[in-house]
Scaffold this motif. Structure first.
Motif, PDB file in Angstrom:
ATOM      1  N   GLY A  43      37.430  11.034 -20.048  1.00 22.07           N
ATOM      2  CA  GLY A  43      36.018  11.227 -20.305  1.00 22.07           C
ATOM      3  C   GLY A  43      35.600  10.884 -21.718  1.00 22.07           C
ATOM      4  O   GLY A  43      34.428  10.989 -22.059  1.00 22.07           O
ATOM      5  N   LEU A  44      36.543  10.480 -22.544  1.00 22.91           N
ATOM      6  CA  LEU A  44      36.208  10.156 -23.925  1.00 22.91           C
ATOM      7  C   LEU A  44      35.285   8.950 -24.001  1.00 22.91           C
ATOM      8  O   LEU A  44      35.428   7.996 -23.249  1.00 22.91           O
ATOM      9  N   LYS A  45      34.365   8.994 -24.945  1.00 23.72           N
ATOM     10  CA  LYS A  45      33.496   7.858 -25.188  1.00 23.72           C
ATOM     11  C   LYS A  45      34.104   6.973 -26.262  1.00 23.72           C
ATOM     12  O   LYS A  45      34.930   7.406 -27.052  1.00 23.72           O
ATOM     13  N   TYR A  46      33.632   5.740 -26.307  1.00 20.67           N
ATOM     14  CA  TYR A  46      34.206   4.770 -27.238  1.00 20.67           C
ATOM     15  C   TYR A  46      34.071   5.219 -28.681  1.00 20.67           C
ATOM     16  O   TYR A  46      34.944   4.962 -29.509  1.00 20.67           O
TER      17      TYR A  46
ATOM     18  N   GLU B   6      37.427 -10.065 -25.833  1.00 23.05           N
ATOM     19  CA  GLU B   6      36.471 -10.578 -24.855  1.00 23.05           C
ATOM     20  C   GLU B   6      35.169  -9.791 -24.879  1.00 23.05           C
ATOM     21  O   GLU B   6      34.084 -10.358 -24.685  1.00 23.05           O
ATOM     22  N   ASP B   7      35.253  -8.469 -25.096  1.00 20.83           N
ATOM     23  CA  ASP B   7      34.019  -7.698 -25.262  1.00 20.83           C
ATOM     24  C   ASP B   7      33.235  -8.187 -26.472  1.00 20.83           C
ATOM     25  O   ASP B   7      32.000  -8.256 -26.437  1.00 20.83           O
ATOM     26  N   LEU B   8      33.932  -8.525 -27.522  1.00 18.15           N
ATOM     27  CA  LEU B   8      33.266  -9.042 -28.714  1.00 18.15           C
ATOM     28  C   LEU B   8      32.593 -10.383 -28.417  1.00 18.15           C
ATOM     29  O   LEU B   8      31.481 -10.656 -28.868  1.00 18.15           O
TER      30      LEU B   8
ATOM     31  N   HIS C 146      39.506   4.082 -19.204  1.00 20.44           N
ATOM     32  CA  HIS C 146      39.303   5.090 -18.171  1.00 20.44           C
ATOM     33  C   HIS C 146      40.230   4.877 -16.981  1.00 20.44           C
ATOM     34  O   HIS C 146      40.609   5.842 -16.304  1.00 20.44           O
ATOM     35  N   THR C 147      40.610   3.637 -16.725  1.00 22.41           N
ATOM     36  CA  THR C 147      41.499   3.358 -15.609  1.00 22.41           C
ATOM     37  C   THR C 147      42.905   3.889 -15.867  1.00 22.41           C
ATOM     38  O   THR C 147      43.555   4.445 -14.976  1.00 22.41           O
ATOM     39  N   LEU C 148      43.380   3.725 -17.093  1.00 22.76           N
ATOM     40  CA  LEU C 148      44.761   4.076 -17.398  1.00 22.76           C
ATOM     41  C   LEU C 148      44.946   5.527 -17.819  1.00 22.76           C
ATOM     42  O   LEU C 148      46.060   6.026 -17.841  1.00 22.76           O
TER      43      LEU C 148
ATOM     44  N   MET D  76      31.487  -3.130 -25.379  1.00 20.30           N
ATOM     45  CA  MET D  76      32.894  -2.769 -25.154  1.00 20.30           C
ATOM     46  C   MET D  76      33.145  -2.313 -23.716  1.00 20.30           C
ATOM     47  O   MET D  76      33.917  -1.401 -23.452  1.00 20.30           O
ATOM     48  N   ASN D  77      32.487  -2.981 -22.754  1.00 25.54           N
ATOM     49  CA  ASN D  77      32.606  -2.578 -21.350  1.00 25.54           C
ATOM     50  C   ASN D  77      34.030  -2.723 -20.826  1.00 25.54           C
ATOM     51  O   ASN D  77      34.523  -1.866 -20.094  1.00 25.54           O
ATOM     52  N   ARG D  78      34.696  -3.807 -21.172  1.00 18.48           N
ATOM     53  CA  ARG D  78      36.074  -4.004 -20.699  1.00 18.48           C
ATOM     54  C   ARG D  78      36.998  -2.926 -21.266  1.00 18.48           C
ATOM     55  O   ARG D  78      37.882  -2.420 -20.578  1.00 18.48           O
TER      56      ARG D  78
END
Length: 414
Positions: A120-123, A148-150, A111-113, A103-105
């Motif tokens: 700082g939340l994790k997935y 796309e991550d999938l 984190h960008t938005l 789930m990198n994207r």
């Protein structure tokens, strides 16, 4: 040879490992998904959801190269919540160990938005959500990132993932009804774009499923919003038939083991045959007959109790009545008034005849013009309410697809 197991009559859900039959249909669907995505449109209570849930369950249970993930979209209120439905289900599958998605994207976009503590939340944190206000204008990026991550997931071998989007048409219809037609059109266009962008990787397939039919949704968007997109021209239609005869008989055997009785084995098998044939081998109605016999006849299966149960199924005001009634109401809800009226009239005529009728013969019995009748019959045929065949002169002939529905229509509507 599979051994029957006790199964209580139900109109609700069943554990995936207890869903009866459908192996022939599962094999056919797997073949289609090798090269393309699939559209499965059928009216309510024909067994779509249980079929797809069993397909998804077995794909993982048997560690098949084409694994499937089932999503239910009915009730998803808006376009931001949609990505949450996807990501939450993916996190659930990850916990079972067979799905490995970085789930990198999604991480990067999230984190960008967002800023501050939220960034700082994790997935895997429960607070992680794309339904936050910050994503209102970025929903398409979030949805695309999830898919796309999938597609980029880590596997030991080439593996295809099939995403089953159940009740997608119903969700879109609700959006349109709530003034969100632009969101519905944007999602349809995005799905097509994602499929196009990922087609070379061959790692993602879709099964779109619904009881109102995607054609109904697209027709409304074209009629009311001038939508011109060909959202699902990358899919192949998959018609889900009634159960095979052997599957329907096996379902009866399983239901019978939950406390039913008959005077002898020969009569029992004849009773099963009567139930499956009268119910057109549709599992919901087979369950319904056994349920009525269980409650009203103390579980005694005989020719008489079967007839009584079927008559009760066709005439009572309970859940079965709601299922039948939605076949009538869907015409009024999903189609323009004049078109719906012509369809109702066609069904009224067909319910009162034992014959296949041509368009010309129907026109002699109705006041609508020929074009209206042809359009109504084609819609009813595409909606799986009617069958269409041809005579030796290639005239189109129509009849009810299911004799049980025809009998209900004659008793209650015609």
């Amino acid at each position: 040879m599979q051994i029957p197991y006790p199964l209580s009559p139900t109109a609700g859900t069943i554990a995936p490992d207890k869903i009866v039959g459908r192996m022939e249909e599962i094999a056919q669907l797997k073949k289609m998904l090798v090269s393309q995505s699939v559209m499965l449109d059928e009216i309510r209570r024909m067994g779509k959801t249980l079929f797809l849930q069993k397909f998804a369950y077995l794909s993982v249970q048997n560690n098949e190269p084409n694994k499937a993930i089932y999503f239910i979209f009915q009730g998803t209120q808006d376009i931001n919540s949609l990505t949450d439905v996807l990501s939450n289900e993916l996190r659930s599958k990850e916990k079972h160990g067979w799905l490995k998605v970085q789930m990198n994207r999604c991480h990067c976009l999230y984190h960008t938005l967002l800023s501050g503590a939220k960034a700082g939340l994790k997935y895997n944190d429960i607070e992680f959500s794309f339904a936050l206000p910050e994503f209102k204008t970025e929903w398409n990026r979030a949805f695309r990132a999830c898919i796309e991550d999938l597609a980029d997931r880590q596997t030991d071998k080439h593996e295809t993932i099939t995403l089953i989007f159940d009740e997608l048409p119903m969700m879109l219809w609700q959006w349109i009804s709530n003034g969100k037609a632009q969101d519905a059109m944007a999602l349809l266009d995005l799905l097509r774009a994602i499929h196009y962008d990922l087609k070379d990787s061959s790692r993602i397939r879709f099964v779109f499923c619904g009881s109102i039919g995607m054609a109904v949704v697209l027709a409304k968007l074209r009629r009311d919003c001038q939508y011109t997109g060909e959202a699902f021209n990358f899919t192949q239609n998959f018609p889900l038939p009634p159960m095979t005869d052997s599957d329907a008989q096996f379902l009866c055997e399983c239901l019978y083991l939950s406390g039913f009785q008959c005077d002898n084995e020969t009569n029992k098998l004849a009773c099963f045959r009567k139930i499956t044939e009268t119910c057109n081998r549709l599992p919901y109605f087979i369950n319904g007959v056994f349920g009525i016999i269980q409650i009203q006849h103390n579980g005694l299966v005989s020719g008489e109790t079967i007839e009584n149960a079927i008559y009760a199924l066709l005439t009572d005001t309970g859940s079965a009545s709601d299922v039948f009634n939605q076949l009538n109401e869907r015409l009024t809800i999903y189609y323009p008034a004049d078109h719906a009226e012509t369809m109702h009239n066609c069904l009224n005529v067909l319910a009162n005849t034992q014959l296949l009728l041509s368009e010309t013969e129907l026109a002699q019995k109705l006041t609508a013009d020929d074009d209206q009748i042809k359009a109504a019959l084609e819609t009813l045929w595409r909606d799986e309410l009617l069958t269409r065949t041809f005579d030796k002169n290639e005239n189109r002939l129509y009849a009810f697809k299911y004799s049980l529905i025809k009998r209900w229509w004659k008793l209650n509507k015609a």
